[in-house]
Write a protein that holds these residues in place. Structure first.
Motif, short mmCIF file in Angstrom:
data_model
loop_
_atom_site.label_atom_id
_atom_site.label_comp_id
_atom_site.label_asym_id
_atom_site.label_seq_id
_atom_site.Cartn_x
_atom_site.Cartn_y
_atom_site.Cartn_z
N VAL A 362 0.86 -1.19 0.00
CA VAL A 362 0.00 0.00 0.00
C VAL A 362 0.89 1.23 0.00
CG1 VAL A 362 -1.79 1.29 1.22
CG2 VAL A 362 -1.81 -1.21 1.27
N ASN A 363 0.68 2.11 -0.97
CA ASN A 363 1.45 3.36 -1.06
C ASN A 363 0.54 4.56 -0.89
OD1 ASN A 363 3.84 2.02 -1.43
ND2 ASN A 363 4.06 2.50 -3.60
N PRO A 364 1.07 5.68 -0.39
CA PRO A 364 0.25 6.89 -0.25
C PRO A 364 -0.23 7.39 -1.60
CG PRO A 364 2.32 7.08 0.97
CD PRO A 364 2.44 5.87 0.12
N CYS A 365 -1.45 7.96 -1.61
CA CYS A 365 -2.02 8.53 -2.84
C CYS A 365 -3.01 9.62 -2.43
CB CYS A 365 -2.72 7.45 -3.67
SG CYS A 365 -3.62 8.08 -5.10
N SER A 366 -2.62 10.86 -2.60
CA SER A 366 -3.44 11.98 -2.12
C SER A 366 -4.75 12.11 -2.87
CB SER A 366 -2.64 13.29 -2.23
OG SER A 366 -2.27 13.52 -3.59
N THR A 367 -4.81 11.62 -4.10
CA THR A 367 -6.04 11.76 -4.91
C THR A 367 -6.93 10.52 -4.85
OG1 THR A 367 -4.91 10.92 -6.89
CG2 THR A 367 -4.86 13.31 -6.52
N SER A 372 -4.71 6.29 -0.16
CA SER A 372 -3.67 5.31 -0.48
C SER A 372 -4.13 4.46 -1.65
CB SER A 372 -3.37 4.42 0.72
OG SER A 372 -4.53 3.69 1.09
N ARG A 373 -3.19 3.76 -2.26
CA ARG A 373 -3.54 2.86 -3.36
C ARG A 373 -2.86 1.51 -3.16
NH1 ARG A 373 -3.50 4.35 -8.17
NH2 ARG A 373 -2.95 6.55 -8.14
N VAL A 374 -3.53 0.47 -3.62
CA VAL A 374 -2.93 -0.86 -3.61
C VAL A 374 -1.88 -0.94 -4.71
CG1 VAL A 374 -3.37 -3.33 -3.80
CG2 VAL A 374 -5.07 -1.86 -2.73
N VAL A 375 -0.72 -1.48 -4.37
CA VAL A 375 0.34 -1.68 -5.35
C VAL A 375 0.83 -3.12 -5.24
CG1 VAL A 375 1.08 0.72 -5.39
CG2 VAL A 375 2.07 -0.84 -3.71
N ASN A 429 4.58 0.15 2.60
CA ASN A 429 4.96 0.90 1.41
C ASN A 429 5.98 0.13 0.58
OD1 ASN A 429 4.91 4.26 2.86
ND2 ASN A 429 3.29 2.81 2.52
N THR A 430 6.01 0.40 -0.71
CA THR A 430 7.02 -0.20 -1.59
C THR A 430 7.88 0.89 -2.21
OG1 THR A 430 5.71 -0.10 -3.64
CG2 THR A 430 5.36 -2.00 -2.20
N MET A 431 9.05 0.50 -2.67
CA MET A 431 9.89 1.40 -3.46
C MET A 431 9.42 1.37 -4.91
SD MET A 431 13.66 0.39 -1.99
CE MET A 431 13.41 -1.37 -2.25
N GLY A 453 2.36 -12.23 2.64
CA GLY A 453 1.02 -12.02 3.17
C GLY A 453 0.85 -10.64 3.77
N ILE A 454 1.51 -9.64 3.19
CA ILE A 454 1.46 -8.28 3.75
C ILE A 454 0.01 -7.79 3.83
CG2 ILE A 454 2.10 -5.87 3.35
CD1 ILE A 454 4.74 -6.85 2.25
#
Length: 559
Positions: A362-367, A372-375, A429-431, A453-454
């Protein structure tokens, strides 16, 4: 006239079967057509107006040329899934990996030779979600005069499994990316483009009807072209004998249920050994995790000769969606044929021992809806697609397109399988990056793919372009180099190009990097690929021209 020419002409006249055309020409017009499925009429993108698209037929050692003409509003590429593309990576097809896409109004001719391969593969679009309707079969026949290593069937039938959305698939994924949430699942599964006779909105044709005669054998060339789901395949009242997967022969074994992940193919012999009648064929999803899927079953029928079309159909009950034991039984039964003619050349000494974690984050996503958004990621790197072809950047030494620092092991160690719950890392979070892993020509690689299994453990069918590989081991939980390596099958492991990473488990593969170029590795669940579960290997040239990438063709599309 030269003497050798006279001899060749004489041989061609006296023995025409010995001299056959070695060049196969196809033309793919990518066009939009209107179609009706599942009570909805909508335009879809197709090849030559067909859904599924045409099946390509060739023989081992044939040179195949396919001219693709793009008549639609989307950029297009075609991937010849499982074709090894020895030194011809320009014709592999994934957009921005080995080529820039074919833009609207443009053409590109794919040109490759089929070397050392025979069996069933598939072709499909390799950009956006166009694979949903742009796909078809590839049938590679053995060299003329070379028999199958099993009794020749009465007939061969291409069976393509797929998915269907009532809405436009590009709109589905675009909406999901904007919201940061998972996309809507498909509305139905299909067999050769139809949901089948049991669907409330079955087409007039009722779907595939396989005509058989009692006592005869039929080979089903089954392809899973679905976007996002692994599928079980059954025929009511019949067993199936598996003889090949991913265009490699296997030790034959008999089962009542097949498991085929997206991108995989299976050749299975159906023996018509039941009393006359109609028997249901069923394709249903397999998912042993809490992820939501389309649980509708696609159907078709086996119709014995002399049976009235009004006769009752013998039904079959699909396996439960989470039938892990049935899936494992099938997977564990697969073995390479490993005969004198078709040996299993498993690499034994490893130059690279890699561990790749595959899973979601899961990464941050202001919009996005929840901020947040699934990645998705491999070794915590969510792949960023370039805007310039990686293969061109590699060939022409263009800097700034990619780096070669992809981690060969997870940057952070943790309890990957997440069992017991609550042991996943706190930071989900991911890179991000366009990072490749460099291999010398002919290097041997052992790659362990470990599910994480994050968010939740999940199945991942992973496809490696440019190579076949051997599945030497598989298990649940976290991979243990000390203990699990002792159980590896190095004698007759199954050889494939796409492998299923089990939910909450791992799979170990081995391959030899004997094909120079840039080769994509990605999850064949399209949603995971879109989210970033992908990377690429760059394989350097070896010594001499026969170990080097050929120059790019003159009509290679530009970005």
């Amino acid at each position: 006239m030269e003497p050798w020419v006279r001899v060749l002409l004489l041989v061609a006249f006296l023995f025409p079967a010995l001299v056959e055309c070695r060049v196969r020409h196809y033309k793919f017009n990518v066009v939009t057509r209107n179609t009706t499925r599942l009570c909805s009429s909508k335009p879809i993108v197709t090849v030559n107006g067909r859904f599924p698209g045409p099946t390509l037929y060739a023989r081992e050692d044939d040179n195949v040329l396919i001219k693709v003409v793009n008549h639609v509003k989307y950029n297009v590429t075609i991937h010849w899934h499982g074709i090894r593309q020895l030194r011809t990576g320009w014709h592999d097809g994934p957009a921005y990996i080995t080529q820039c896409p074919i833009q609207p109004g443009q053409t590109y001719t794919y040109n490759f030779t089929i070397t050392g391969q025979r069996g069933t593969l598939l072709w499909h679009a390799h950009i956006l979600w166009l694979r949903a309707t742009i796909h078809g079969g590839i049938v590679i026949l053995p060299k003329r005069g070379v028999p199958y290593p099993f009794p020749k069937p009465e007939k061969e039938i291409v069976v393509i499994l797929g998915e269907w959305w009532k809405s436009d698939t590009e709109a589905v994924i675009n909406q999901a990316m904007q919201s940061g949430l998972a996309p809507n699942v498909s509305d139905a599964h299909t067999i050769n483009g139809h949901p089948g006779p049991l669907s409330p909105c079955s087409s007039k044709q009722g779907g595939l009807k396989l005509q058989v005669e009692s006592g005869k054998k039929y080979m089903l060339r089954i392809i899973n072209a679905a976007l996002n789901e692994e599928l079980f395949f059954k025929v009511a009242g019949h067993n199936l004998t598996v003889v090949e997967v991913d265009a490699t022969y296997t030790k034959p074994f008999t089962t009542d249920t097949l498991l085929i992940t997206p991108g995989q193919t299976t050749n299975a012999i159906l023996t018509a050994d039941r009393r006359a009648g109609q028997y249901l064929i069923a394709a249903s999803p397999f998912m042993d995790s809490p992820i939501t899927v389309d649980n509708a079953t696609a159907t078709a029928t086996v119709h014995y000769s002399g049976t009235l079309s009004t006769s009752a159909t013998t039904l079959t009950k699909p396996p439960p969606q989470n039938a892990t034991s049935i899936a494992n039984k099938f997977i564990n039964s697969l073995r390479s044929l490993n005969s004198k003619k078709y040996p299993a050349q498993v690499p034994l000494k490893m130059d690279h021992n890699l561990l790749f974690t595959v899973g979601l984050g899961v990464n941050p996503c202001s919009t996005c809806v929840n901020g947040s958004r699934v990645v998705a990621a491999i070794n915590n790197v969510s792949f960023v697609m370039p805007t310039y072809s990686l293969l061109q950047a590699h060939y022409f030494n263009k800097s700034g397109v990619f780096t070669t620092d992809f981690p060969g092991n997870p940057p952070i160690s943790f309890n990957y399988s997440g069992n017991p719950p609550g042991t996943s890392p706190a930071n989900m979070n991911t890179m991000n990056g366009t990072r490749l892993y460099r291999l010398n020509y002919n290097a041997t690689v052992q790659l362990v793919l470990q599910d994480t299994g994050i968010i939740a453990p999940e199945n991942h069918p992973v496809h490696l372009h440019g190579f076949n590989f051997f599945q030497v081991g598989r298990g649940l939980g976290n991979f243990s180099p000390k203990n699990d390596s002792k159980k590896f099958n190095l004698r007759d492991p199954v050889e494939r190009n796409t492998i299923g990473v089990p939910s909450g488990g791992w799979v170990a593969i081995r391959f030899r990097a004997d094909n120079p170029g840039v080769w994509f590795l990605h999850c064949h669940l399209e949603v995971h690929t879109t989210w970033g579960l992908k990377m690429a290997f760059v394989v350097d040239n070896g010594k001499g021209p026969n170990e080097s990438l050929i120059p790019p063709p003159s009509d290679l599309p530009t970005c």
